[in-house]
Every structure is written in C-alpha cells, then in structure tokens.
Design an enzyme around this catalytic site. Structure first.
Site, short mmCIF file in Angstrom:
data_model
loop_
_atom_site.label_atom_id
_atom_site.label_comp_id
_atom_site.label_asym_id
_atom_site.label_seq_id
_atom_site.Cartn_x
_atom_site.Cartn_y
_atom_site.Cartn_z
N HIS A 157 0.81 -1.23 0.00
CA HIS A 157 0.00 0.00 0.00
C HIS A 157 0.84 1.28 0.00
CE1 HIS A 157 0.86 0.15 4.32
NE2 HIS A 157 0.28 1.33 4.39
N ASP A 158 2.00 1.25 0.64
CA ASP A 158 2.84 2.45 0.74
C ASP A 158 4.12 2.33 -0.08
OD1 ASP A 158 1.20 3.99 2.28
OD2 ASP A 158 2.32 3.76 4.15
N LYS A 182 5.86 5.31 -1.65
CA LYS A 182 6.68 6.27 -0.90
C LYS A 182 8.16 6.17 -1.26
CE LYS A 182 3.62 6.99 3.04
NZ LYS A 182 3.43 6.86 4.51
N HIS A 223 1.11 9.31 -2.95
CA HIS A 223 1.75 7.99 -2.82
C HIS A 223 0.82 6.81 -3.13
CE1 HIS A 223 0.16 7.82 1.38
NE2 HIS A 223 0.20 6.52 1.18
N HIS A 244 -6.60 3.26 -0.34
CA HIS A 244 -6.46 3.05 1.11
C HIS A 244 -6.51 4.34 1.92
CE1 HIS A 244 -2.10 3.79 0.31
NE2 HIS A 244 -2.06 4.19 1.58
N HIS A 245 -6.60 5.51 1.27
CA HIS A 245 -6.82 6.76 2.00
C HIS A 245 -8.17 7.40 1.66
CE1 HIS A 245 -3.27 7.37 4.43
NE2 HIS A 245 -2.50 7.01 3.42
N ASP A 297 -3.85 0.44 8.87
CA ASP A 297 -2.81 1.42 8.57
C ASP A 297 -2.81 2.54 9.60
OD1 ASP A 297 -0.85 2.87 7.12
OD2 ASP A 297 -2.34 3.86 5.88
#
Length: 215
Positions: free
Chosen positions: A65-66, A69, A94, A121-122, A150
């Site tokens: 998911h990240d 970054k 990201h 996911h955000h 998260d």
C-alpha cells in the site's frame, strides 16, 4: 496457490520480495510498516468474514500500500515538523504511485485485484479522502480494511514527528472517526479482535514470511 475463489501465481512471492527489497533499501521504516499492515490486513479480512483468497488479496494489498513512498523524498517522509502544501500534495500522491509500481504485474488477475485496495487506502467513508474522493461503500472493501489497520499502525508507532500512542488512545480515535473516516463495522471487528492478535507472535520476521518463497 489456488482456491475455489481465485489463483495466486507461484511467482507472487518472488515478485513481492523484489519490490519490497527496493523499499527496504530506501526506507526501512516504511518497509517494516508495510509488512505489519499486510499482516494485520489479512487478520482483519479474516475476522470480517472474507474468504481465503480475499484475505490474501488484503494481505498483499496491505504489503504494497505504501510502496509508492519510494518516490517521496526522505526529507518529506521523515520531516519532524508539519508538511507544507507542496510536500503534503506529494505525500498524498503515494497511493497512485504505489498503484503504478504494482500495475505492470496486473496482467495476472491476482495482482489486478490488488490495485483498488492499494489506490483507495486513504479514501474516507464521508468522501473527503484521496485520491478519488470515493464515498461510503463504493470504497473497495480491501481499501477500507487497510485504512483501519494502517491508521492503527501509524498512530501506535514512534515516528520522526511524534511518539507512538498507547492503544487506548488509538482505539478512541478509531471510534471517534468511525462512520466518517472509517467503516464502522470494520472498526468494531478490529476493536473486538485486536487484543487477541497481540497475543500472537508479531515480529518483523513473522511479517516478512509473506515475501519468502516458503510462505
């Protein structure tokens, strides 16, 4: 690996190891965070009643998911103070970068199934999230799962800009934002199950098993 719900290619673990090794070299803190989120996403998916294949989708989506970054400067990721507008916008990009990194693997249905959770996911239940401002149950289930775990991990771990918070404070925040930021049913499942998860072995070696061939 296969089930009655879908197939996971044998090379999925090698692909995950290759992608995550790049993140580990550049940003070991985010790497460890992604490993924990992947593990917790699988557990929350399981406890929310998702089938085995969907649990694996949640796990791999949480793992990646990240990963975007890797394209965000460390001066922004580890900045001890508040981000300025330009830095904030870069950070908000990201999820899209994470999706773009995984997308070349999406010729296989399993990796295609990861993209909505990674990108979303955000997103927030009230539509105020990013990048697409999706509302409520239109947000993919896996994305809603990742957001809960998260947030828990981000708040409970010590970062450059603040110390990690105790569980009771994090739990209270999840409850406070239930229905606006978070899926209320998933928050309820998480709060009921998390104490039990903590009794299991949860170290980085355990989290890393997903990206080892022997998993």
């Amino acid at each position: 690996m296969s089930s009655s719900w879908g197939d996971i290619p044998a090379w999925a673990y090698e692909a995950a190891q290759a992608l995550m090794q790049s993140l580990k070299v550049v940003d070991p803190v985010t790497y460890a965070h992604c490993c924990r989120v992947g593990e917790m996403a699988r557990k929350l998916a399981r406890d929310a009643g998702l089938n085995e294949y969907e649990q694996k989708v949640a796990e791999f989506s949480g793992l990646f998911h990240d990963i975007g970054k890797i394209g965000v400067p460390q001066s922004i990721i580890a900045k001890p103070g508040k981000l300025d507008e330009a830095e904030h916008l870069m950070m908000q990009n990201h999820p899209v970068m994470s999706e773009q990194i995984v997308e070349p693997l999406a010729k296989h249905d399993f990796f295609a199934a990861l993209l909505p959770g990674i990108r979303g996911h955000h997103e927030r239940m009230d539509g105020a999230g990013y990048p697409d401002k999706i509302l409520g149950e239109d947000i993919p289930m896996v994305a809603r799962i990742i957001l809960v775990v998260d947030t828990y991990d981000a708040m409970s771990q010590t970062r450059a800009y603040r110390k990690g918070l105790p569980d009771d404070v994090v739990y209270a925040e999840l409850k406070r934002c239930s229905g606006t930021q978070f899926d209320p049913r998933l928050v309820q499942v998480f709060l009921q199950a998390h104490e039990g998860w903590k009794k299991q072995t949860n170290d980085l070696e355990t989290f890393e098993r997903i990206i080892k061939k022997t998993a």
